[in-house]
Design a protein around this motif. Structure first.
Motif, mmCIF file in Angstrom:
data_model
loop_
_atom_site.group_PDB
_atom_site.id
_atom_site.type_symbol
_atom_site.label_atom_id
_atom_site.label_comp_id
_atom_site.label_asym_id
_atom_site.label_seq_id
_atom_site.Cartn_x
_atom_site.Cartn_y
_atom_site.Cartn_z
ATOM 1 N N MET A 149 59.994 22.644 38.608
ATOM 2 C CA MET A 149 59.446 21.314 38.303
ATOM 3 C C MET A 149 57.933 21.384 38.148
ATOM 4 O O MET A 149 57.369 20.773 37.235
ATOM 5 C CB MET A 149 59.839 20.326 39.397
ATOM 6 N N LYS A 150 57.243 22.125 39.008
ATOM 7 C CA LYS A 150 55.789 22.248 38.921
ATOM 8 C C LYS A 150 55.382 22.912 37.607
ATOM 9 O O LYS A 150 54.454 22.461 36.937
ATOM 10 C CB LYS A 150 55.254 23.074 40.093
ATOM 11 N N ILE A 151 56.086 23.981 37.245
ATOM 12 C CA ILE A 151 55.745 24.708 36.022
ATOM 13 C C ILE A 151 56.025 23.856 34.798
ATOM 14 O O ILE A 151 55.241 23.831 33.846
ATOM 15 C CB ILE A 151 56.505 26.043 35.966
ATOM 16 N N THR A 152 57.120 23.110 34.817
ATOM 17 C CA THR A 152 57.441 22.222 33.705
ATOM 18 C C THR A 152 56.379 21.141 33.554
ATOM 19 O O THR A 152 55.952 20.825 32.431
ATOM 20 C CB THR A 152 58.819 21.575 33.917
ATOM 21 N N ASP A 153 55.919 20.566 34.669
ATOM 22 C CA ASP A 153 54.854 19.567 34.616
ATOM 23 C C ASP A 153 53.565 20.153 34.043
ATOM 24 O O ASP A 153 52.896 19.520 33.226
ATOM 25 C CB ASP A 153 54.597 18.986 36.010
ATOM 26 N N GLU A 154 53.217 21.366 34.481
ATOM 27 C CA GLU A 154 52.013 22.014 33.973
ATOM 28 C C GLU A 154 52.130 22.266 32.469
ATOM 29 O O GLU A 154 51.178 22.069 31.718
ATOM 30 C CB GLU A 154 51.775 23.342 34.695
ATOM 31 N N ARG A 155 53.304 22.704 32.048
ATOM 32 C CA ARG A 155 53.528 22.979 30.624
ATOM 33 C C ARG A 155 53.380 21.701 29.802
ATOM 34 O O ARG A 155 52.789 21.704 28.718
ATOM 35 C CB ARG A 155 54.921 23.584 30.437
ATOM 36 N N LYS A 156 53.919 20.586 30.301
ATOM 37 C CA LYS A 156 53.805 19.315 29.585
ATOM 38 C C LYS A 156 52.364 18.860 29.482
ATOM 39 O O LYS A 156 51.932 18.368 28.443
ATOM 40 C CB LYS A 156 54.639 18.251 30.287
ATOM 41 N N LYS A 157 51.587 19.053 30.566
ATOM 42 C CA LYS A 157 50.172 18.670 30.538
ATOM 43 C C LYS A 157 49.411 19.485 29.506
ATOM 44 O O LYS A 157 48.565 18.968 28.786
ATOM 45 C CB LYS A 157 49.538 18.876 31.923
ATOM 46 N N ILE A 158 49.718 20.769 29.430
ATOM 47 C CA ILE A 158 49.035 21.636 28.469
ATOM 48 C C ILE A 158 49.417 21.250 27.048
ATOM 49 O O ILE A 158 48.561 21.233 26.151
ATOM 50 C CB ILE A 158 49.371 23.116 28.754
ATOM 51 N N GLU A 159 50.676 20.917 26.813
ATOM 52 C CA GLU A 159 51.121 20.540 25.476
ATOM 53 C C GLU A 159 50.504 19.220 25.033
ATOM 54 O O GLU A 159 50.313 18.998 23.829
ATOM 55 C CB GLU A 159 52.642 20.443 25.436
ATOM 56 N N MET A 160 50.189 18.346 25.963
ATOM 57 C CA MET A 160 49.598 17.039 25.624
ATOM 58 C C MET A 160 48.150 17.183 25.166
ATOM 59 O O MET A 160 47.645 16.338 24.466
ATOM 60 C CB MET A 160 49.651 16.108 26.823
ATOM 61 N N LYS A 161 47.488 18.260 25.553
ATOM 62 C CA LYS A 161 46.060 18.446 25.196
ATOM 63 C C LYS A 161 45.882 18.848 23.782
ATOM 64 O O LYS A 161 46.507 19.343 23.037
ATOM 65 C CB LYS A 161 45.419 19.489 26.119
#
Length: 92
Positions: A80-92
């Motif tokens: 879950m943490k890694i998925t959240d980090e990945r989503k944040k990076i994709e939003m940038k």
């Protein structure tokens, strides 16, 4: 099993990056140089502290019996943490 004495994987693996050791482990698993459960445990040890959570969960399900899989698997929170980090990076 006679080929095990010529296998250099245990000698060179500590000097390689983790992602380079996985193909070696796959090769030794295909050639059945070592017991399958020993190779799977080595893969899990390599995956500790990496972001390869999905792959770790796949290997973990092969090693751990069905009955206790849910109790021992601590990868859910990490995933879950890694998925959240990945989503944040994709939003940038």
């Amino acid at each position: 099993m006679a080929m095990v004495k010529y296998d250099l994987t245990p000698r060179i693996a500590p000097n390689l990056y983790r992602h380079l050791v996985f193909p070696l482990l796959e090769f030794t698993q295909e050639r059945q140089l070592y017991p399958n459960d020993q190779i799977l445990k080595a893969k899990i040890d390599l995956l500790n502290n990496t972001n390869m959570v999905d792959y770790a969960m796949d290997i973990h399900t092969e090693v751990v019996p069905q009955e206790i899989r849910g109790l021992l698997c601590g990868f859910g929170e990490t995933e879950m943490k890694i998925t959240d980090e990945r989503k944040k990076i994709e939003m940038k």
